[in-house]
Design an enzyme around this catalytic site. Structure first.
Site, PDB file in Angstrom:
ATOM      1  N   HIS A  96      -5.388  -0.162   6.652  1.00  0.00           N
ATOM      2  CA  HIS A  96      -4.645  -0.710   5.516  1.00  0.00           C
ATOM      3  C   HIS A  96      -3.778  -1.908   5.854  1.00  0.00           C
ATOM      4  O   HIS A  96      -3.124  -2.456   4.973  1.00  0.00           O
ATOM      5  CB  HIS A  96      -3.747   0.366   4.909  1.00  0.00           C
ATOM      6  CG  HIS A  96      -4.473   1.345   4.048  1.00  0.00           C
ATOM      7  ND1 HIS A  96      -4.776   1.100   2.721  1.00  0.00           N
ATOM      8  CD2 HIS A  96      -4.974   2.570   4.312  1.00  0.00           C
ATOM      9  CE1 HIS A  96      -5.417   2.140   2.216  1.00  0.00           C
ATOM     10  NE2 HIS A  96      -5.558   3.047   3.166  1.00  0.00           N
ATOM     11  N   LYS A 122       6.905  -5.593  -6.013  1.00  0.00           N
ATOM     12  CA  LYS A 122       6.280  -5.164  -4.759  1.00  0.00           C
ATOM     13  C   LYS A 122       7.386  -4.695  -3.834  1.00  0.00           C
ATOM     14  O   LYS A 122       8.539  -5.107  -3.976  1.00  0.00           O
ATOM     15  CB  LYS A 122       5.566  -6.342  -4.074  1.00  0.00           C
ATOM     16  CG  LYS A 122       4.361  -6.860  -4.830  1.00  0.00           C
ATOM     17  CD  LYS A 122       3.742  -8.030  -4.087  1.00  0.00           C
ATOM     18  CE  LYS A 122       2.452  -8.443  -4.768  1.00  0.00           C
ATOM     19  NZ  LYS A 122       1.425  -7.388  -4.734  1.00  0.00           N
ATOM     20  N   ARG A 123       7.022  -3.848  -2.847  1.00  0.00           N
ATOM     21  CA  ARG A 123       7.999  -3.537  -1.810  1.00  0.00           C
ATOM     22  C   ARG A 123       8.521  -4.840  -1.209  1.00  0.00           C
ATOM     23  O   ARG A 123       7.764  -5.778  -0.988  1.00  0.00           O
ATOM     24  CB  ARG A 123       7.389  -2.661  -0.714  1.00  0.00           C
ATOM     25  CG  ARG A 123       7.251  -1.204  -1.056  1.00  0.00           C
ATOM     26  CD  ARG A 123       8.581  -0.530  -1.396  1.00  0.00           C
ATOM     27  NE  ARG A 123       9.435  -0.329  -0.235  1.00  0.00           N
ATOM     28  CZ  ARG A 123       9.473   0.784   0.497  1.00  0.00           C
ATOM     29  NH1 ARG A 123       8.679   1.800   0.213  1.00  0.00           N
ATOM     30  NH2 ARG A 123      10.291   0.890   1.516  1.00  0.00           N
ATOM     31  N   LYS A 131       5.335 -10.546   1.791  1.00  0.00           N
ATOM     32  CA  LYS A 131       5.037 -10.603   0.355  1.00  0.00           C
ATOM     33  C   LYS A 131       5.756 -11.775  -0.327  1.00  0.00           C
ATOM     34  O   LYS A 131       5.497 -12.086  -1.475  1.00  0.00           O
ATOM     35  CB  LYS A 131       5.410  -9.280  -0.316  1.00  0.00           C
ATOM     36  CG  LYS A 131       4.535  -8.105   0.166  1.00  0.00           C
ATOM     37  CD  LYS A 131       4.935  -6.802  -0.500  1.00  0.00           C
ATOM     38  CE  LYS A 131       4.144  -5.617   0.035  1.00  0.00           C
ATOM     39  NZ  LYS A 131       2.757  -5.582  -0.440  1.00  0.00           N
ATOM     40  N   THR A 140      -3.076  -3.591  -5.001  1.00  0.00           N
ATOM     41  CA  THR A 140      -3.636  -2.921  -6.178  1.00  0.00           C
ATOM     42  C   THR A 140      -2.809  -3.260  -7.416  1.00  0.00           C
ATOM     43  O   THR A 140      -3.314  -3.193  -8.534  1.00  0.00           O
ATOM     44  CB  THR A 140      -3.689  -1.394  -5.993  1.00  0.00           C
ATOM     45  OG1 THR A 140      -2.433  -0.920  -5.518  1.00  0.00           O
ATOM     46  CG2 THR A 140      -4.779  -1.005  -5.013  1.00  0.00           C
ATOM     47  N   LYS A 175      -3.873  -4.068 -11.480  1.00  0.00           N
ATOM     48  CA  LYS A 175      -3.250  -3.469 -12.667  1.00  0.00           C
ATOM     49  C   LYS A 175      -2.808  -4.548 -13.647  1.00  0.00           C
ATOM     50  O   LYS A 175      -3.011  -4.430 -14.864  1.00  0.00           O
ATOM     51  CB  LYS A 175      -2.067  -2.595 -12.248  1.00  0.00           C
ATOM     52  CG  LYS A 175      -2.465  -1.379 -11.432  1.00  0.00           C
ATOM     53  CD  LYS A 175      -1.285  -0.750 -10.712  1.00  0.00           C
ATOM     54  CE  LYS A 175      -1.764   0.271  -9.678  1.00  0.00           C
ATOM     55  NZ  LYS A 175      -0.705   0.710  -8.762  1.00  0.00           N
TER      56      LYS A 175
END
Length: 848
Positions: free
Chosen positions: A378, A569-570, A575, A683, A687
């Site tokens: 992952h 997002k975390r 990110k 993911t 969505k």
């Protein structure tokens, strides 16, 4: 502005809810009242809203039980290959509404609760989120369970029943504060304790060589108590099981201690054992080696493998007598999928069971283990890869350390024979990393001990083959696969966006809920003005509803006509929430200029509402500073009368599944802006796409495949590609060069550094600026100019509502690939060796 319809009013209008028929409303009302008066309230005269929720949950659960039992009976009768999905995280969210939808009960329950004078929306809001995960990995596991049941696979999810899930996040004066998530304080109506299947798990001790073989002795025992949660498929009467283990201390106290008066101490020591399942580790994409975490990883693996082998040896429903005694067919009947490296100990544990307990010879046991286990990677971030110190293993799991050493010895023998004299390759491929201390590389253990290794998006799988596991790929290329992630359209469209689901169903029928590729049919209506208008109206309704939620919960008014620019997002440097913040400040500076000279630049930009959210790992200093910066910037901008309501910045605290179900349908713009080559898949991006948001993003993770499916021209793609990042890594990244060349960027950084957004503490963000200028691994400045230009493209398109909505339709139509049903079908055929089916489709509820 008209008020948005409530979910209940929408449901009364929505035809897609009628897929399963209305059901027996009278029977549901009877069952509800029975549970309310005889099970819950009893001697009390007044029921609380929570009583009503539990009564409805028990009513819905009644409809599950018969299907659940019948499903398990069917599996024992037909004896299919069983899939076991091992994960330290299952981010399930709420269960009630999802279960009603999958059982086809939503219409009947809506009507029954309405007739009883209650608001079903309010009852649904009472349910606690089952937050047993940090983010994407845990939520993916939840989607996979839904799809495995919906595809009729004989599948089980195995994990830990954490007493405290992902922490509740509070924002106090702009800082994140963590509070314990006591999600079980009112009980959990969806789980069933199974004490009859409680199992021992061993720790510590020592290894003895005896005439009968190797024995692991003098261990400390912790009991694993299973709690089962039903996982219903979508309208196929299949109900699979998620089994979560809870740690219990054995009852036999040390009587010697009791006799000398240390009874209290003996009882208190039980807590040490039960701490194993007390709390979820809150780190996402960051490895933190602690003994308790290793205990958790072995605890779930040891209990699960005992359970798997018990079931393999039995053949009749409810029978525990062994029937199979040979393990020749084990890998033909059992598949174990390792969700990242957290359950990697399944490999040496299965070897221990087969060699030490079942007396298989090593080579046969190794063949069975490899054919049974498969590994999903992952992340490629070095700090996220698990590397456990040898000395910790030696103390906690001495027999497993011996087994890992033997696996490594035989593995390196094989590599040495293939590449004579290449000692550097042996070092790179070893399971044991030299150093002080020596460490076990758990990813290498997973690769060596599995028959299949997959990444979770095509670009990620290529990176895995070309960099992280390059040496292993050269030896066994056939082992490596790609399985692009997906999401369940039941929760992430039908449940959270019923208006859009209904509109789609009216146009193309409702089969898209189990075959998402049918969304392609929407392209036939892309020039139909009425359909374009309907899509825009659904989005506007969702935005109005979310705006009302923000006004109620956050006391901030936002304009539903503005762009809802969402970045949830975390918090992590890769990110690049910081890149978003730099754009927000740049936009703010533009607005300050425009408002002064508005006569010359009328309506240059649409208004924007930037919404950012989710947690930082409690020990991650930079992530917490990023949250503080976001809230500080919002404090200044939201209270600046010059800008007014042209720009708002909102930080949503305590992001979770149930909040995502409100945010995602309302989004216009989805921020997917990680540095190319760092996000494995994502993911959340899927969505947002499915729910009609346009993506602004880099060519990273699943964004690449989203651009292929919808057409790259229908996403806002910007910035460096993976090859550009690689080239920059070779030549060197110089942040100061961008700072000096780009005047807008320089202004933004100077504002942050000099305390424009922290007037009471001018140096508050010096660490953030220092990181960006001197230690930024993720090259924020390198993509700044392209990102600002791309945001201008967003604004231009938004000024043309019809063309914006046509682009939205192209994205929805192109999102069919990103169903977890498709992902699980690929896992089933390519890795597990089973065929997706609907084995219980012909069994009607009446026959149960």
């Amino acid at each position: 502005m008209s008020s948005p319809l409530s979910d209940h009013e929408k449901r009364k209008q929505i035809s897609v809810r009628g897929i399963a028929g209305l059901g027996n409303v009278v029977e549901i009302k009877k069952s509800f009242n029975r549970h309310l008066h005889f099970t819950l309230v009893k001697d009390r005269n007044v029921a609380t809203p929570r009583d009503y929720y539990f009564a409805l949950a028990h009513t819905v659960r009644d409809h599950l039980v018969g299907r659940w039992i019948r499903t398990q009976q069917y599996y024992y009768e037909k004896d299919p290959k069983r899939i076991h999905y091992l994960s330290l995280e299952f981010y399930m969210g709420r269960t009630l509404q999802n279960t009603m939808i999958n059982l086809g009960l939503q219409n009947a329950c809506d009507e029954a609760i309405y007739q009883l004078g209650l608001d079903i929306e309010e009852l649904e809001e009472i349910e606690e989120d089952a937050g047993l995960g940090n983010g994407g990995l845990g939520r993916l596991a939840a989607c996979f369970l839904d799809s495995m049941a919906s595809l009729g696979l004989a599948a089980y999810g195995y994990g830990i029943r954490y007493e405290f899930g992902i922490f509740n996040q509070k924002i106090s004066d702009g800082w994140q504060v963590e509070e314990a998530d006591d999600w079980l304080r009112y009980g959990n109506p969806w789980e069933k304790a199974r004490p009859e299947y409680m199992l021992p798990v061993h720790f510590y001790g020592r290894v003895e060589q005896t005439a009968e073989g190797v024995k692991w002795v003098d261990t400390q025992v912790v009991l694993a108590m299973p709690y089962d949660t039903p996982v219903p498929g979508f309208k196929n009467n299949t109900v699979n099981t998620m089994r979560l283990w809870s740690a219990k201390a054995p009852i036999d106290f040390n009587l010697q201690e009791f006799n000398v008066g240390d009874y209290i101490e003996a009882v208190l020591d039980r807590n040490l054992a039960e701490n194993i399942s007390r709390v979820l580790y809150p780190n996402d994409n960051f490895f933190e080696g602690k003994e308790l975490r290793l205990k958790q990883e072995y605890f779930v693996v040891a209990a699960t493998l005992q359970d798997i082998i018990r079931r393999f040896k039995s053949s009749k429903f409810g029978c525990r007598d062994p029937v199979r005694t040979s393990f020749e067919t084990f890998s033909e009947k059992v598949a174990i999928q390792l969700n990242d490296t957290h359950p990697a100990l399944a490999i040496p544990e299965l070897m221990r069971i087969l060699v030490d307990l079942e007396k298989l010879d090593w080579d046969k046991a190794w063949e069975v283990t490899r054919q049974t286990c498969a590994y999903t990677n992952h992340t490629v971030l070095p700090e996220a890869l698990e590397r456990w110190p040898i000395n910790l293993f030696e103390k906690l799991l001495p027999r497993h350390l011996q087994i890992i050493y033997e696996i490594n010895h035989l593995h390196l023998q094989r590599i040495a024979a293939m590449f004579p004299g290449d000692n550097d390759r042996l070092r790179r491929m070893s399971l044991i990393e030299e150093g002080d201390p020596k460490r076990i590389n758990m990813a290498h253990l997973c690769v060596v001990g599995s028959h299949a290794v997959n990444g979770v998006a095509r670009i990620h799988s290529e990176i895995v083959k070309n960099t992280v596991f390059k040496d292993f790929y050269e030896v066994e290329p056939e082992k490596f696969q790609n399985k692009t992630n997906g999401i369940t359209p039941r929760r992430w469209l039908l449940l959270c966006n019923p208006g859009l689901a209904d509109l789609i169903a009216k146009k193309i029928g409702d089969d898209f809920l189990t075959d998402l590729f049918q969304l392609r049919k929407l392209l036939d209506f892309i020039d139909e003005d009425a359909f374009i208008c309907d899509i825009a109206n659904v989005k506007q309704e969702n935005k109005q509803k979310f705006a009302a939620y923000l006004e109620k919960e956050y006391e901030v008014k936002i304009n539903p006509e503005s762009i809802f620019d969402i970045h949830v997002k975390r918090i992590h440097e890769y990110k690049r929430q910081l890149l978003n913040v730099l754009h927000i400040i740049t936009f703010y500076n533009h607005e300050l200029v425009i408002q002064r000279y508005i006569f010359f630049f009328p309506h240059q930009y649409p208004t924007v509402d930037a919404v950012l959210s989710t947690q930082a790992a409690p020990g991650y200093h930079m992530a917490k500073m990023i949250i503080k910066l976001i809230t500080a910037v919002g404090q200044v901008i939201n209270n600046d009368p010059v800008v007014g309501d042209r720009l708002k910045v909102i930080y949503l605290e305590n992001y979770r599944v149930s909040l995502a179900e409100k945010v995602i349908p309302a989004a216009d713009l989805s921020e997917q802006i990680s540095t190319a080559g760092t996000e494995a898949s994502g993911t959340g991006n899927m969505k947002f796409m499915l729910n009609g948001a346009l993506t602004i993003g880099t060519m990273d993770g699943a964004n690449v495949e989203m651009a292929e499916e919808a057409g790259e021209e229908n996403l806002f793609i910007f910035g460096m590609r993976v090859e550009d990042v690689d080239a920059m890594d070779k030549t060197g990244y110089n942040a100061r060069e961008y700072y000096e060349r780009l005047s807008e960027l320089r202004q933004v950084i100077d504002q942050i550094q000099t305390g424009y957004f922290s007037p009471k503490e001018h140096e508050l963000f010096k660490d953030v600026v220092n990181m960006l200028m001197n230690h930024d691994r993720f090259k924020v400045f390198a993509d700044y100019e392209a990102y600002i230009t791309c945001q201008d493209r967003v604004n231009e398109l938004y000024k043309n509502p019809k063309e914006w909505t046509r682009t939205v339709i192209r994205n929805i139509a192109g999102s069919g690939k990103f169903s977890s049903d498709r992902t699980i079908s690929e896992y089933a055929r390519d890795i597990w060796g089973v065929e997706p089916s609907d084995p219980l489709l012909t069994i009607t509820p009446a026959s149960l």
